[in-house]
Design an enzyme around this catalytic site. Structure first.
Site, PDB file in Angstrom:
ATOM      1  N   ASP A 133      21.483 -58.891  45.259  1.00 22.13           N
ATOM      2  CA  ASP A 133      21.056 -57.712  45.591  1.00 22.13           C
ATOM      3  C   ASP A 133      20.170 -57.913  46.877  1.00 22.13           C
ATOM      4  OD1 ASP A 133      20.695 -54.982  45.326  1.00 22.13           O
ATOM      5  OD2 ASP A 133      18.933 -55.087  44.176  1.00 22.13           O
ATOM      6  N   THR A 178      25.159 -45.587  41.121  1.00 20.40           N
ATOM      7  CA  THR A 178      23.854 -46.094  41.121  1.00 20.40           C
ATOM      8  C   THR A 178      22.873 -45.207  40.796  1.00 20.40           C
ATOM      9  OG1 THR A 178      22.393 -47.416  42.484  1.00 20.40           O
ATOM     10  CG2 THR A 178      23.579 -45.470  43.630  1.00 20.40           C
ATOM     11  N   PHE A 224      19.414 -48.920  36.082  1.00 19.82           N
ATOM     12  CA  PHE A 224      18.270 -49.426  36.549  1.00 19.82           C
ATOM     13  C   PHE A 224      17.206 -49.964  35.540  1.00 19.82           C
ATOM     14  CE2 PHE A 224      17.936 -48.157  41.402  1.00 19.82           C
ATOM     15  CZ  PHE A 224      19.435 -48.445  41.369  1.00 19.82           C
ATOM     16  N   GLU A 229      26.678 -48.259  50.024  1.00 17.99           N
ATOM     17  CA  GLU A 229      26.142 -46.769  49.545  1.00 17.99           C
ATOM     18  C   GLU A 229      26.636 -45.646  50.594  1.00 17.99           C
ATOM     19  OE1 GLU A 229      22.175 -45.385  46.947  1.00 17.99           O
ATOM     20  OE2 GLU A 229      22.899 -47.399  47.382  1.00 17.99           O
ATOM     21  N   LYS A 276      29.150 -47.050  46.683  1.00 13.79           N
ATOM     22  CA  LYS A 276      27.962 -46.648  45.832  1.00 13.79           C
ATOM     23  C   LYS A 276      27.767 -45.177  45.987  1.00 13.79           C
ATOM     24  CE  LYS A 276      24.236 -49.250  45.217  1.00 13.79           C
ATOM     25  NZ  LYS A 276      23.302 -50.300  45.390  1.00 13.79           N
TER      26      LYS A 276
END
Length: 337
Positions: A27, A167, A189, A106, A142
């Site tokens: 990440d 996400t 998350f 993203e 994303k």
């Protein structure tokens, strides 16, 4: 349980053991970290790209993005937008030279409630990757896990063959809707769920197995495996290695360089805590969510509502900072500043 120094030398690190059971993803937008930990995939977001774009090592990419935006012309806003998209793709393309798998890029969080806008931006990013010689099979787009984002993902997957990574996923309702949409991958998350419970409850610390973020991902994993959904579950946003080890066996886990470093130095025996066999024996019932039911069930989860809106705001704020940085590069010299 302590491990003797001799056994520790022979025992694989926690990170190496984890890789036997789970696909490890980095990440980060930092190429050095990717080279060091050799993940299969990598994930980026506006915050990570903003941080990397300010490092001296990556100024050539920023300069190339600026030149691209200016070459395309148009209004200031259009030039900045084109430079921003190009910068995301330049980082992604460089990362792909260092990993065998896929990179996640993203879509602007400010489009989180604009289904058509997300579809259009996703296709634009895929086109930019194509120009850079990268096929769409190596990209995950994303999208925020709003209702609109999930429906955009459904269209991108079914009509354009574009793989999506959903996400900012905090609620079970979001996970169910993503599975029904047939997206490639979700990023629930973990750490941000823990943050909310610590901030809003009396309990300030949790054992990994009792961590509310870990329990959330475990439930989602079990539901997907029990009912045969192909969508990959990739735990994200970790606060400590305990959370990661408690999700050993999850399809994918995306981990920051700091925690990858800690796992590489730990020598404790890891055993899978998640498995398809256990998932198929769990007592979850299958549910279907249309838009009305999705909005109701998601709204019933106060943590998820607050963390989704907070996450969108934070990613949007970092996108704006990135645009300001590019604007300064692109136009301040012309204006004699």
């Amino acid at each position: 349980m302590s491990v003797s120094p001799v056994k520790r030398q022979k025992m694989e690190s926690a990170l190496e053991q984890l890789k036997h059971h789970t696909t490890v993803v980095a990440d980060t937008g930092d190429f050095n970290a990717i080279d060091e930990y050799k993940p299969l995939d990598a994930t980026t977001n506006p915050s990570l790209i903003l941080a990397a774009a300010q490092m001296p090592a990556y100024q050539k990419l920023v300069d190339d993005a600026v030149a691209y935006g200016k070459k395309l012309g148009g209004s200031e806003d259009e030039q900045i937008q084109n430079a921003c998209d190009k910068l995301f793709v330049l980082f992604g393309a460089e990362i792909l030279k260092r990993i065998p798998g896929r990179v996640s890029t993203e879509v602007d969080a400010r489009l989180s409630f604009d289904k058509e806008g997300m579809i259009q931006r996703a296709r634009r990013l895929i086109d930019l990757y194509k120009e850079a010689g990268v096929g769409k099979e190596r990209i995950l787009i994303k999208l925020s896990s709003t209702w609109e984002g999930i429906q955009a993902g459904k269209v991108l997957e079914a009509e354009y063959g574009i793989h999506c990574n959903m996400t900012l996923l905090f609620s079970f309702a979001q996970a169910v809707a993503c599975a029904e949409a047939g997206v490639t991958l979700i990023s629930p998350f973990v750490g941000r769920i823990l943050d909310w419970h610590v901030a809003n409850g009396d309990k300030k610390s949790y054992e990994p197995s009792e961590d509310p973020g870990v329990k959330s991902v475990t439930k989602i994993y079990n539901y997907y495996k029990k009912f045969g959904y192909k969508t990959i579950v990739m735990g994200a946003s970790f606060r400590n290695t305990g959370e990661i080890k408690a999700l050993t066996g999850c399809d994918y886990l995306t981990i920051s360089p700091k925690l990858l470093a800690e796992l590489s130095k730990e020598h404790v025996k890891l055993t899978p805590t998640l498995s398809v066999k256990d998932a198929q024996a769990c007592d979850l019932e299958k549910i279907h969510l249309d838009e009305k039911a999705f909005r109701w069930h998601h709204n019933e989860d106060q943590m998820a509502v607050e963390k989704l809106s907070d996450g969108i705001r934070k990613f949007a704020a970092d996108a704006i900072k990135l645009e300001r940085m590019l604007k300064e590069r692109m136009f301040s010299a012309e204006n004699g500043k």
